[in-house]
Design a protein around this motif. Structure first.
Motif, PDB file in Angstrom:
ATOM      1  N   PRO A 140       0.796  -1.226   0.000  1.00 43.45           N
ATOM      2  CA  PRO A 140       0.000   0.000   0.000  1.00 43.45           C
ATOM      3  C   PRO A 140       0.830   1.279   0.000  1.00 43.45           C
ATOM      4  N   ALA A 141       2.107   1.180   0.414  1.00 42.76           N
ATOM      5  CA  ALA A 141       2.952   2.374   0.404  1.00 42.76           C
ATOM      6  C   ALA A 141       3.998   2.293  -0.707  1.00 42.76           C
ATOM      7  N   ASN A 172      -2.769  -1.907   6.990  1.00 43.74           N
ATOM      8  CA  ASN A 172      -3.282  -1.296   5.758  1.00 43.74           C
ATOM      9  C   ASN A 172      -3.175  -2.222   4.552  1.00 43.74           C
ATOM     10  N   GLY A 175      -4.997  -2.112   1.146  1.00 41.24           N
ATOM     11  CA  GLY A 175      -4.670  -1.040   0.193  1.00 41.24           C
ATOM     12  C   GLY A 175      -3.563  -1.428  -0.765  1.00 41.24           C
ATOM     13  N   TRP A 366      -8.237   3.328  -2.346  1.00 45.40           N
ATOM     14  CA  TRP A 366      -7.027   3.239  -1.514  1.00 45.40           C
ATOM     15  C   TRP A 366      -7.214   4.075  -0.239  1.00 45.40           C
ATOM     16  N   ASN A 369      -9.393   2.225   2.087  1.00 44.14           N
ATOM     17  CA  ASN A 369      -8.672   1.132   2.750  1.00 44.14           C
ATOM     18  C   ASN A 369      -7.768   1.655   3.871  1.00 44.14           C
ATOM     19  N   LEU A 370      -7.128   2.805   3.644  1.00 45.91           N
ATOM     20  CA  LEU A 370      -6.235   3.353   4.681  1.00 45.91           C
ATOM     21  C   LEU A 370      -7.032   3.942   5.842  1.00 45.91           C
ATOM     22  N   SER A 371      -8.240   4.460   5.545  1.00 41.51           N
ATOM     23  CA  SER A 371      -9.015   5.082   6.625  1.00 41.51           C
ATOM     24  C   SER A 371      -9.919   4.076   7.323  1.00 41.51           C
TER      25      SER A 371
END
Ligand code: NAD
Length: 471
Positions: A140-141, A172, A175, A366, A369-371
């Protein structure tokens, strides 16, 4: 001449044309256009009959100026390194153009999915994900894939599931990929997003009365004659939104051939006919054209190539009879064909803007998904109550009483889908205006693609400046 250029060279040719209008240092421009990383992998999978096949696959991260990088995964027997690099470069410019804070990436697996069973496709997808994971090409990052030609929500959920198993401590982890089914962490509206974005983009272009006058067209979508090539995810939804807005679908092309009806084709009926017979050919009331490329040459107002790259070349461009080419696919018009069409005054609405609806809504997914929360969950009911109170006041002041149905319609709080579609519309409308404004500002910028590239290059240059790399 240009037809001998590779796909990536063609993207760079468009980049160079636009870069000449900017004042950025040569080194910075070189950094922006260069593909940062390419990973070519080969891995074995066991087929259902027990034999082993070696699969070739790629992931290109064109630009890491913003992270994560982002771009679809394509399953097609023609996938190659140059194509993946070209498509990843387009993703970089596309994300910058629509202000989605990602670098560009693209992946591909060289298979014709029709040659594999569902189980084999799952094994290929999971192994591909594992290969990406162990080389640090997914996360995700880091780098977030999405669907593209030959892939859909199903492959994305296999990718998510494999990644979750490998990165179990990453809160996460969902994401790591977008375009997932809603039940598996996706966002409502993602499936239709690219086609819907194509519609919003063309609607905005067609709203400009002066531009339409120059093409000999009236403003607006209603009554415009539309031809669509490719009835997959992007083409089907684009055709649907055009039809719903009153455009007339005069031609359709799929792998097996093309059909035409100057009075308009009923999209859903054609899709049902194809499901029943395996072909769009033989659709009652429509004319079967000689081959699948014939539809491109039909007389129309808007031609929507929504299948693959290099469909409109210097060879067939002189025979096109459209006023607008809506690049729903990536790279459907070669650089040489573009020049020919500009000479004839055809408007090309470029891919790096027009099909950005997919990555825009992927960005929303995305963020969701992160929140870890569905869009609208916190405010929907609060909004509805506030609106109802406002309507009560209006009714008292005007003496007009509304039905419960009317109140419900006006007061309704925004759902996740409403918010996603609204964010998509805002993105497509403002991005088109940015391109249009850039074209106006330069006066001499000849086409929307060049203007869009200038916008994207400027945006990326600012990021490098902010990073202190090229102050
Ligand atoms: P898809 O696999 O869902 O659909 C492609 C369709 O094109 C299929 O129905 C296929 O049979 C048809 N097709 C293939 N060759 C053809 C030909 N020669 N003539 C007519 N039809 C043909 O793929 P998609 O996701 O709709 O992607 C289409 C294009 O849009 C690709 O260029 C892709 O990179 C681009 N794109 C897709 C997305 C997305 O969200 N899916 C986003 C941005 C750009």
């Amino acid at each position: 001449m240009s037809e001998t250029l590779s796909f990536f060279d063609q993207v760079n040719r468009n980049f160079d044309k636009a870069a000449a209008y900017t004042k950025h240092p040569r080194g910075l421009l070189e950094q922006i256009r260069t593909c940062n990383s390419v990973y070519h992998m080969a891995f074995p999978i066991e087929k259902d009959d027990g034999s082993i096949e070696v699969i070739h696959a790629w992931r290109a991260e064109h630009s890491q100026h913003k992270l994560p990088t982002k771009g679809g995964i394509r399953y097609d027997h023609r996938v190659n390194e140059d194509e993946v690099m070209a498509l990843s470069a387009l993703m970089t410019y596309k994300c910058a153009m629509v202000e989605v804070p990602f670098g560009g990436a693209k992946g591909g697996i060289r298979i014709d999915r029709r040659d594999y069973s569902e189980g084999e496709l799952e094994r290929i997808t999971r192994r591909y994900t594992y290969e990406l994971f162990r080389k640090g090409f997914i996360g995700p990052a880091i780098d977030v894939p999405a669907p593209d030609y030959g892939t859909s929500a199903k492959e994305m959920s296999w990718i998510a599931d494999t990644y979750l198993a490998l990165a179990q401590h990453d809160v996460n982890a969902l994401g790591c990929v977008t375009g997932k089914p809603v039940s598996g962490g996706g966002v409502r509206g993602r499936t239709e997003a690219t086609g819907r974005g194509v519609f919003f983009g063309i609607r905005e272009a067609c709203a400009d009365a002066a531009d339409m006058r120059a093409l000999g067209l009236a403003p607006g979508i209603e009554g415009k004659r539309v031809v669509v090539q490719g009835l997959g995810n992007v083409g089907y939804y684009a055709a649907r939104f055009f039809s719903e807005a009153g455009a007339v679908l005069v031609g359709l092309a799929e792998r097996e051939g093309s059909i035409a009806d100057p009075n308009g084709l009923d999209l859903e009926a054609v899709v049902a006919h194809r499901r029943a017979t395996g072909s769009i050919l033989g659709f009652p009331g429509a004319l079967d054209l000689p081959d699948r490329t014939s539809a491109l040459e039909l007389e129309c107002d808007i031609l929507v190539p929504a299948a693959l790259e290099n469909q409109i070349t210097e060879e067939n461009a002189p025979r096109l009879r459209t006023k607008i080419v809506a690049e729903a696919a990536n790279g459907p018009v070669t650089a040489g064909a573009s020049e020919e069409l500009y000479r004839r005054g055809v408007m090309i609405v470029p891919d790096m803007f027009l099909n950005a609806g997919g990555v825009t809504v992927s960005y929303f997914e995305w963020l969701k998904n992160l929140s870890h929360i569905r869009f609208g969950r916190m405010e929907k009911r609060f909004e509805e109550r506030t609106n109802r109170r406002l309507l009560d006041v209006v009714q008292k002041l005007t003496g007009h009483s509304m039905t419960e149905e009317e109140i419900h319609d006006f007061a309704r709080g925004a759902s996740e889908e409403d918010l996603v579609n609204s964010g998509l519309e805002e993105t497509m409308v403002t991005s088109y205006q940015k391109i249009r404004e850039m074209r106006r500002r330069h006066g001499d910028v000849p086409d929307l693609r060049t203007a869009a590239f200038i916008v994207a290059i400027d945006m990326i240059a600012v990021t490098y400046g902010d990073l202190g790399i090229f102050p």
